[in-house]
Write a protein that holds these residues in place. Structure first.
Motif, PDB file in Angstrom:
ATOM      1  N   UNK A  97      96.971  10.394  34.104  1.00  0.00           N
ATOM      2  CA  UNK A  97      96.699   9.494  32.969  1.00  0.00           C
ATOM      3  C   UNK A  97      97.821   9.514  31.934  1.00  0.00           C
ATOM      4  N   UNK A  98      98.928  10.152  32.243  1.00  0.00           N
ATOM      5  CA  UNK A  98     100.039  10.245  31.287  1.00  0.00           C
ATOM      6  C   UNK A  98     100.524   8.854  30.882  1.00  0.00           C
ATOM      7  N   UNK A  99     100.671   8.651  29.566  1.00  0.00           N
ATOM      8  CA  UNK A  99     101.193   7.402  29.037  1.00  0.00           C
ATOM      9  C   UNK A  99     100.207   6.260  28.957  1.00  0.00           C
ATOM     10  N   UNK A 100      98.968   6.473  29.379  1.00  0.00           N
ATOM     11  CA  UNK A 100      97.958   5.415  29.360  1.00  0.00           C
ATOM     12  C   UNK A 100      97.309   5.340  27.985  1.00  0.00           C
ATOM     13  N   UNK A 101      97.149   4.131  27.463  1.00  0.00           N
ATOM     14  CA  UNK A 101      96.509   3.969  26.158  1.00  0.00           C
ATOM     15  C   UNK A 101      94.997   4.113  26.303  1.00  0.00           C
ATOM     16  N   UNK A 102      94.374   4.536  25.240  1.00  0.00           N
ATOM     17  CA  UNK A 102      92.940   4.755  25.302  1.00  0.00           C
ATOM     18  C   UNK A 102      92.255   4.530  23.976  1.00  0.00           C
ATOM     19  N   UNK A 103      90.963   4.671  23.983  1.00  0.00           N
ATOM     20  CA  UNK A 103      90.157   4.500  22.781  1.00  0.00           C
ATOM     21  C   UNK A 103      90.258   5.737  21.894  1.00  0.00           C
ATOM     22  N   UNK A 104      89.654   5.621  20.731  1.00  0.00           N
ATOM     23  CA  UNK A 104      89.585   6.770  19.837  1.00  0.00           C
ATOM     24  C   UNK A 104      88.717   7.855  20.477  1.00  0.00           C
ATOM     25  N   UNK A 105      89.130   9.087  20.319  1.00  0.00           N
ATOM     26  CA  UNK A 105      88.365  10.203  20.869  1.00  0.00           C
ATOM     27  C   UNK A 105      87.163  10.483  19.972  1.00  0.00           C
TER      28      UNK A 105
END
Length: 226
Positions: A97-105
């Motif tokens: 998952x390196x470099x993948x954008x995501x939602x707020x934790x």
């Protein structure tokens, strides 16, 4: 009061740190063993249709396909660290998952919550508000629905006091299995042996998973939800 009508009973399902439970003085002494949950959704196509569970020394990471272009990662852990620090304990997952954008934790905890009883006067506690062990087995929604049905049935049949007994009946299996798994997971050697053991005797592992997937009780016995 709902739409100007005063309710005779309230079923409080207001979450892990239930304000209702606290205001009624139903909080039991906190557990000394504490676990926390963190979760994030990533903009990434799922690489499997199955839920993956990754284990480290003191945490588990659950990877769930959420949508065609999104996966969810939830971490359950006994250590209070950032999501990035937790993810570093799972090198293969972190690399994927390196470099993948995501939602707020988002996070929650401590997960272990206890109540002295599940009913006080005209208030009945259900779901996480009534007491919670851990998210390890993933049974929270099923148990919450079973407890809600039991509460509604007890009220509808004019026996709200029996809800305490019915709550124990629908919850005992979840409580027993989750406590047992947590006990094993806390022991270093046992924790390290758990995954290899599941691979060596898949039949036993499948039986345990199927037991967890079984409905908490015969829901017809405790009546409809509404």
């Amino acid at each position: 009061i709902v739409n100007g009508t005063r309710a005779r009973f309230v079923i409080a399902a207001d979450g892990l740190h239930s304000p209702t439970r606290r205001r009624l003085g139903l909080d039991a002494r906190p557990s000394r063993s504490r676990r926390y949950g963190l979760r994030c959704h990533l903009d990434l196509a799922p690489w499997s249709e199955l839920v993956e569970v990754h284990w480290s020394r003191d945490a588990e990471a659950y990877v769930t396909p959420v949508a065609p272009d999104r996966v969810g990662i939830a971490v359950l852990t006994s250590s209070r660290r950032s999501f990035e620090e937790q993810l570093a304990e799972f090198p293969r997952l972190k690399e994927r998952v390196a470099g993948v954008t995501g939602s707020r934790v988002l996070g929650a905890g401590p997960l272990r919550q206890r109540s002295t009883r599940r009913a006080a006067g005209r208030v009945l506690l259900a779901g996480d508000a009534s007491g919670y062990v851990d998210a390890l087995t993933g049974e929270g929604i099923a148990i919450g629905l079973a407890q809600a049905r039991a509460a509604v049935a007890a009220i509808a049949e004019g026996e709200p006091a029996r809800y305490e007994r019915d709550w124990r009946r629908v919850s005992w299996r979840y409580q027993a299995i989750t406590h047992a798994l947590l006990g094993v997971a806390r022991l270093g050697p046992a924790r390290q042996a758990l995954v290899p053991l599941a691979a060596a005797v898949p039949g036993v592992f499948s039986a345990a998973v199927n037991e967890l997937a079984r409905p908490p009780v015969d829901l017809q016995r405790v009546g409809p939800l509404a």
